[in-house]
Design an enzyme around this catalytic site. Structure first.
Site, PDB file in Angstrom:
ATOM      1  N   ARG A   2     -14.032  27.367 -18.870  1.00  0.00           N
ATOM      2  CA  ARG A   2     -15.469  27.544 -18.701  1.00  0.00           C
ATOM      3  C   ARG A   2     -16.043  26.260 -18.117  1.00  0.00           C
ATOM      4  O   ARG A   2     -15.631  25.151 -18.495  1.00  0.00           O
ATOM      5  CB  ARG A   2     -16.156  27.863 -20.033  1.00  0.00           C
ATOM      6  CG  ARG A   2     -15.895  29.283 -20.559  1.00  0.00           C
ATOM      7  CD  ARG A   2     -16.474  30.341 -19.645  1.00  0.00           C
ATOM      8  NE  ARG A   2     -16.334  31.692 -20.152  1.00  0.00           N
ATOM      9  CZ  ARG A   2     -15.319  32.500 -19.900  1.00  0.00           C
ATOM     10  NH1 ARG A   2     -14.311  32.058 -19.149  1.00  0.00           N
ATOM     11  NH2 ARG A   2     -15.273  33.732 -20.377  1.00  0.00           N
TER      12      ARG A   2
ATOM     13  N   GLU B 232     -23.256  29.770 -12.709  1.00  0.00           N
ATOM     14  CA  GLU B 232     -22.522  30.738 -11.897  1.00  0.00           C
ATOM     15  C   GLU B 232     -23.415  31.923 -11.539  1.00  0.00           C
ATOM     16  O   GLU B 232     -24.026  32.505 -12.439  1.00  0.00           O
ATOM     17  CB  GLU B 232     -21.273  31.213 -12.638  1.00  0.00           C
ATOM     18  CG  GLU B 232     -20.282  30.087 -12.895  1.00  0.00           C
ATOM     19  CD  GLU B 232     -19.015  30.535 -13.609  1.00  0.00           C
ATOM     20  OE1 GLU B 232     -18.888  31.745 -13.932  1.00  0.00           O
ATOM     21  OE2 GLU B 232     -18.150  29.685 -13.850  1.00  0.00           O
TER      22      GLU B 232
ATOM     23  N   HIS C 146     -14.704  32.001 -10.202  1.00  0.00           N
ATOM     24  CA  HIS C 146     -14.425  32.575 -11.529  1.00  0.00           C
ATOM     25  C   HIS C 146     -13.590  33.851 -11.373  1.00  0.00           C
ATOM     26  O   HIS C 146     -13.887  34.890 -11.962  1.00  0.00           O
ATOM     27  CB  HIS C 146     -15.723  32.869 -12.298  1.00  0.00           C
ATOM     28  CG  HIS C 146     -15.520  32.889 -13.795  1.00  0.00           C
ATOM     29  ND1 HIS C 146     -16.466  32.435 -14.681  1.00  0.00           N
ATOM     30  CD2 HIS C 146     -14.479  33.309 -14.554  1.00  0.00           C
ATOM     31  CE1 HIS C 146     -16.026  32.574 -15.920  1.00  0.00           C
ATOM     32  NE2 HIS C 146     -14.815  33.097 -15.862  1.00  0.00           N
TER      33      HIS C 146
END
Length: 323
Positions: A234, A263, A282
């Site tokens: 993360r 994000e 991601h």
């Protein structure tokens, strides 16, 4: 009464549901935040999907018959754990379904940054066959990999790294027994040792109060200037501003990042202009294979709970609250 399983996700995931869903249930498929999702919640018994963001007090009002919340994601930092705890409904992660995908992606980033893959690609496509100068690149064999967080993904990263001939050290608040370290081929080191001695540091920890910015200015300064940092966990595990400063100043060789503080990362993020980073959106975990495994694990858990058995993969914080 036929129990309802509500599966929420993107189209590519929902397209796989029919081939894997168990018989004997009402299966409802819905896109995120769609009218179908909202209409199905009151009669839903099993909530399956990329759904951590919906775990709020409101969910348990909208879906009073819930018996299981089965996330297809590994992370659950956006879920309201207190709301889940108060409800008594098991909140479960994906059972390591994306561990192969993420571990392979971590190795991909290590190799790509070590070999300055994007720089080499750009040189060739721009007609600079050898580049402006021979690139300084490195092999990974015999280099020290420091893994922070030796869970399911971290262990798979260790196995892949060992196959490349790397030396693997790890730091985790849960240490392996010596015979387990021997079997895996890794050795425990304290976090300051990992940072000081590793050629590559790879992060595999959940995001919580204890891990947020666990890699900050001081930790980055402790690393070798020739070191690489890789993050597929993360974004906020690293102080992004401090990392940008270190990369910009040449105090790190490079970084491979699949996750960011924000994000999607904003277009003015300085990371986007650095030539010693490789960035992905991601996407370490989502693969065709991992999506099948996520759904397989999720539907298995649905059937376990329906049989009266304990749910698998309940998030650790909720398990701890029962001890």
């Amino acid at each position: 009464m036929v129990e309802r399983v509500l599966v929420v996700g993107p189209k590519d995931t929902l397209s796989m549901v029919d081939d894997l869903a168990p018989k004997g249930y009402e299966i409802v498929k819905a896109l995120h935040n769609s009218p179908e999702q909202k209409a199905a919640l009151p009669g839903t018994h099993y909530f399956v999907g990329f759904i951590q963001q919906y775990v709020t007090p409101q969910l348990f009002k909208d879906a009073p018959n819930l018996k299981l919340i089965q996330m297809l994601s590994a992370g659950y930092d956006r879920a309201d754990l207190e709301a889940a705890r108060a409800s008594g409904v098991p909140l479960c992660a994906n059972g390591g379904a994306n561990s192969v995908a993420v571990s392979e992606h971590a190795m991909l980033l290590m190799l790509s940054v070590s070999r300055r893959l994007i720089t080499q690609h750009n040189n060739v496509t721009a007609g600079r066959w050898h580049g402006n100068s021979p690139p300084t690149v490195h092999e990974v064999r015999n280099r020290v990999l420091g893994i922070i967080g030796l869970g399911t993904i971290g262990k798979k990263v260790a196995k892949l790294a060992l196959a490349f001939g790397m030396t693997v050290h790890y730091y985790d608040i849960a240490r392996l027994k010596e015979e387990e370290e021997d079997a895996l081929g890794v050795r425990f080191r304290l976090l300051p040792e990992i940072l000081k001695h590793s050629d590559i540091v790879s992060l595999h920890v959940p995001l919580n109060a204890s891990t947020r910015h666990m890699i900050g200015k001081d930790e980055l300064a402790a690393m070798k200037k020739s070191a690489i940092i890789v993050n597929t966990s993360r974004g906020p595990v690293i102080d992004e501003k401090a990392m940008i400063a270190a990369l910009s100043a040449g105090n790190l060789f490079g970084a491979g990042l699949d996750v960011f503080d924000e994000e999607p990362t904003p277009p003015d993020n300085p990371l986007l202009k650095l030539d010693n980073v490789i960035l992905t959106a991601h996407l370490a975990g989502p693969t065709f294979e991992s999506n099948i495994t996520r759904l397989r694990n999720g539907f298995d858990n649905v059937q376990r709970v329906a049989r009266g058995e304990p749910a698998l993969w309940v998030v650790p914080e909720l398990l701890e609250s029962k001890t």
